[in-house]
Scaffold this motif. Structure first.
Motif, mmCIF file in Angstrom:
data_model
loop_
_atom_site.group_PDB
_atom_site.id
_atom_site.type_symbol
_atom_site.label_atom_id
_atom_site.label_comp_id
_atom_site.label_asym_id
_atom_site.label_seq_id
_atom_site.Cartn_x
_atom_site.Cartn_y
_atom_site.Cartn_z
ATOM 1 N N ASN A 111 8.612 -54.091 -60.351
ATOM 2 C CA ASN A 111 8.634 -54.609 -61.459
ATOM 3 C C ASN A 111 6.977 -54.620 -62.121
ATOM 4 O O ASN A 111 6.314 -55.149 -61.805
ATOM 5 N N SER A 112 7.211 -53.829 -63.211
ATOM 6 C CA SER A 112 5.838 -53.749 -63.880
ATOM 7 C C SER A 112 6.088 -54.199 -65.512
ATOM 8 O O SER A 112 5.945 -55.186 -65.917
ATOM 9 N N SER A 113 7.056 -53.447 -66.314
ATOM 10 C CA SER A 113 7.475 -54.018 -67.392
ATOM 11 C C SER A 113 9.030 -54.407 -67.320
ATOM 12 O O SER A 113 9.442 -55.069 -68.087
ATOM 13 N N ASN A 114 9.521 -53.774 -66.265
ATOM 14 C CA ASN A 114 10.973 -54.088 -66.142
ATOM 15 C C ASN A 114 11.410 -53.640 -64.762
ATOM 16 O O ASN A 114 10.366 -52.782 -64.048
ATOM 17 N N VAL A 115 12.333 -53.722 -64.080
ATOM 18 C CA VAL A 115 12.869 -53.421 -62.736
ATOM 19 C C VAL A 115 13.084 -51.883 -63.002
ATOM 20 O O VAL A 115 13.880 -51.460 -64.002
ATOM 21 N N LYS A 116 12.426 -50.945 -62.114
ATOM 22 C CA LYS A 116 12.727 -49.511 -61.945
ATOM 23 C C LYS A 116 12.764 -49.102 -60.575
ATOM 24 O O LYS A 116 12.489 -49.893 -59.700
ATOM 25 N N LYS A 163 11.815 -45.416 -65.645
ATOM 26 C CA LYS A 163 10.749 -45.594 -66.439
ATOM 27 C C LYS A 163 9.815 -46.687 -66.644
ATOM 28 O O LYS A 163 10.650 -47.882 -66.348
ATOM 29 N N THR A 164 8.506 -46.767 -66.891
ATOM 30 C CA THR A 164 7.939 -47.920 -67.051
ATOM 31 C C THR A 164 7.194 -47.723 -68.525
ATOM 32 O O THR A 164 7.045 -46.883 -69.022
ATOM 33 N N ASN A 165 7.601 -48.929 -69.080
ATOM 34 C CA ASN A 165 6.863 -49.297 -70.565
ATOM 35 C C ASN A 165 5.591 -49.561 -70.488
ATOM 36 O O ASN A 165 5.517 -50.756 -70.172
ATOM 37 N N TRP A 166 4.668 -48.612 -70.692
ATOM 38 C CA TRP A 166 3.485 -48.732 -70.385
ATOM 39 C C TRP A 166 2.587 -49.841 -71.375
ATOM 40 O O TRP A 166 1.701 -50.592 -70.912
ATOM 41 N N ARG A 167 3.331 -49.829 -72.662
ATOM 42 C CA ARG A 167 2.828 -50.839 -73.576
ATOM 43 C C ARG A 167 2.940 -52.368 -73.026
ATOM 44 O O ARG A 167 2.214 -53.215 -72.820
ATOM 45 N N LYS A 168 4.436 -52.562 -72.609
ATOM 46 C CA LYS A 168 4.742 -54.056 -72.045
ATOM 47 C C LYS A 168 4.029 -54.324 -70.794
ATOM 48 O O LYS A 168 3.725 -55.298 -70.531
ATOM 49 N N MET A 169 3.986 -53.091 -69.857
ATOM 50 C CA MET A 169 3.196 -53.315 -68.595
ATOM 51 C C MET A 169 1.689 -53.880 -69.057
ATOM 52 O O MET A 169 1.163 -54.706 -68.234
ATOM 53 N N LEU A 170 1.025 -53.328 -70.076
ATOM 54 C CA LEU A 170 -0.208 -53.524 -70.294
ATOM 55 C C LEU A 170 -0.395 -54.935 -70.810
ATOM 56 O O LEU A 170 -1.564 -55.779 -70.744
ATOM 57 N N ARG A 171 0.559 -55.238 -71.900
ATOM 58 C CA ARG A 171 0.419 -56.717 -72.284
ATOM 59 C C ARG A 171 0.832 -57.935 -71.483
ATOM 60 O O ARG A 171 0.658 -58.776 -71.770
ATOM 61 N N ASN A 172 0.980 -57.310 -70.030
ATOM 62 C CA ASN A 172 1.545 -58.299 -68.999
ATOM 63 C C ASN A 172 2.723 -59.066 -69.515
ATOM 64 O O ASN A 172 3.092 -60.323 -69.158
ATOM 65 N N LYS A 213 -8.336 -60.469 -69.649
ATOM 66 C CA LYS A 213 -7.685 -60.342 -70.865
ATOM 67 C C LYS A 213 -6.725 -59.318 -71.187
ATOM 68 O O LYS A 213 -7.194 -58.215 -70.946
ATOM 69 N N TYR A 214 -5.518 -59.463 -71.352
ATOM 70 C CA TYR A 214 -4.399 -58.226 -71.726
ATOM 71 C C TYR A 214 -4.348 -58.031 -73.129
ATOM 72 O O TYR A 214 -4.664 -59.006 -74.152
ATOM 73 N N PRO A 215 -4.236 -56.709 -73.481
ATOM 74 C CA PRO A 215 -4.132 -56.354 -74.955
ATOM 75 C C PRO A 215 -2.821 -56.901 -75.761
ATOM 76 O O PRO A 215 -1.881 -56.677 -74.772
ATOM 77 N N GLU A 216 -2.901 -57.411 -76.944
ATOM 78 C CA GLU A 216 -1.616 -57.786 -77.481
ATOM 79 C C GLU A 216 -1.077 -56.640 -78.072
ATOM 80 O O GLU A 216 0.107 -56.316 -78.129
ATOM 81 N N LYS A 217 -1.801 -55.839 -78.630
ATOM 82 C CA LYS A 217 -1.606 -54.454 -78.978
ATOM 83 C C LYS A 217 -2.434 -53.359 -78.748
ATOM 84 O O LYS A 217 -3.170 -52.736 -79.412
ATOM 85 N N PRO A 218 -1.853 -52.623 -77.291
ATOM 86 C CA PRO A 218 -2.705 -51.756 -76.921
ATOM 87 C C PRO A 218 -2.945 -50.413 -77.756
ATOM 88 O O PRO A 218 -1.833 -49.859 -78.104
#
Length: 264
Positions: A111-116, A163-172, A213-218
């Motif tokens: 589970n990073s951005s979603n279950v994969k 697949k992992t949604n990298w933007r969602k993962m980085l926004r936590n 600090k996580y980015p809001e808009k990476p």
């Protein structure tokens, strides 16, 4: 003070939080020690991870010619179900393919951005989960070769993402999921070849990343295009460096690029 070398994916140590190391030929950087410090990264040149020549990188750290020749970049690497070493069939280098494919592999849920669902060699647990930026993961089956792991993943990814949604993962942007329930839900979909290898009664692994600090808009940094970048490092997750101005840099996606890193 500066460091210079060819980028390869960061080495990690499974602690809390996870420790990250960028290893060069004659030196290394522990990026955890650079958190909340300003660093400058400059593009120097290309250096193919196979031939070492200064040629534009095509994929996975290799120039175009090497990418289509080396066994490390064959189709079965990204698509395990295409593995054929268990049949004695060579794709590019049978000896390499036997060593890589004919060893224990894990099919897992992360589970990073979603279950994969994913596949990794057993000796790459939990490194694979760290590289994907997963905050939790659980093993489903342990099989004797890459092919069985691959067909298991194919069967399951009709019902869960691969697949992992990298933007969602980085926004936590974390979704609260119960991986134990997901595992039990998917058991009946595991192909017959892998049913004897189902792992029972195991628990989730939790991962803690060094991020303040996580980015809001990476915004993804293209160091070749920009040539140079300066920013304050505020976190590391997956294989990404996170900066205060919401710039993110994917180290693994830039393998084969020689950079100069200065600590300001």
């Amino acid at each position: 003070m500066f460091y210079q070398g060819v980028l390869t994916k960061m080495k990690t140590e499974f602690t809390s939080p996870i420790q990250y190391y960028l290893v060069f030929e004659n030196d290394f950087i522990n990026f955890n020690q650079l958190l909340n410090k300003t660093i400058t990264m400059e593009f120097v040149k290309y250096q193919c991870l196979h031939c070492g020549l200064d040629k534009p990188i095509f994929r996975q750290g290799f120039d175009k010619q090497c990418f289509f020749e080396v066994p490390q970049a064959a189709d079965w690497v990204m698509r395990p179900e295409l593995s054929k070493a268990h049949l004695g069939i060579e794709e590019r280098n049978l000896e390499f393919e036997k060593q890589a494919q004919l060893q224990p592999h894990i099919v897992y849920l992360a589970n990073s951005s979603n279950v994969k669902v994913g596949v990794t060699r057993k000796n790459q647990v939990p490194t694979r989960w760290i590289d994907q930026g997963a905050h939790e993961a659980i093993e489903i089956v342990e099989v004797p070769n890459r092919y069985i792991a691959g067909i298991t993943e194919v069967a399951l990814k009709n019902h869960v993402s691969d697949k992992t949604n990298w933007r969602k993962m980085l926004r936590n942007d974390i979704e609260d999921e119960n991986l134990l329930e997901w595992r039990d839900r998917l058991k009946g979909l595991i192909p017959n070849e892998a049913k004897d290898y189902i792992i029972e009664n195991n628990s989730e692994t939790n991962l803690d990343f060094p991020v303040s600090k996580y980015p809001e808009k990476p915004k993804s940094l293209n160091i070749v295009k920009s040539q140079s970048y300066t920013g304050k490092l505020v976190g590391i997750k997956g294989q990404y460096l996170l900066f205060e101005d919401q710039t993110v840099f994917n180290v693994r996606a830039n393998e084969g690029i020689v950079v100069k890193i200065s600590i300001n």
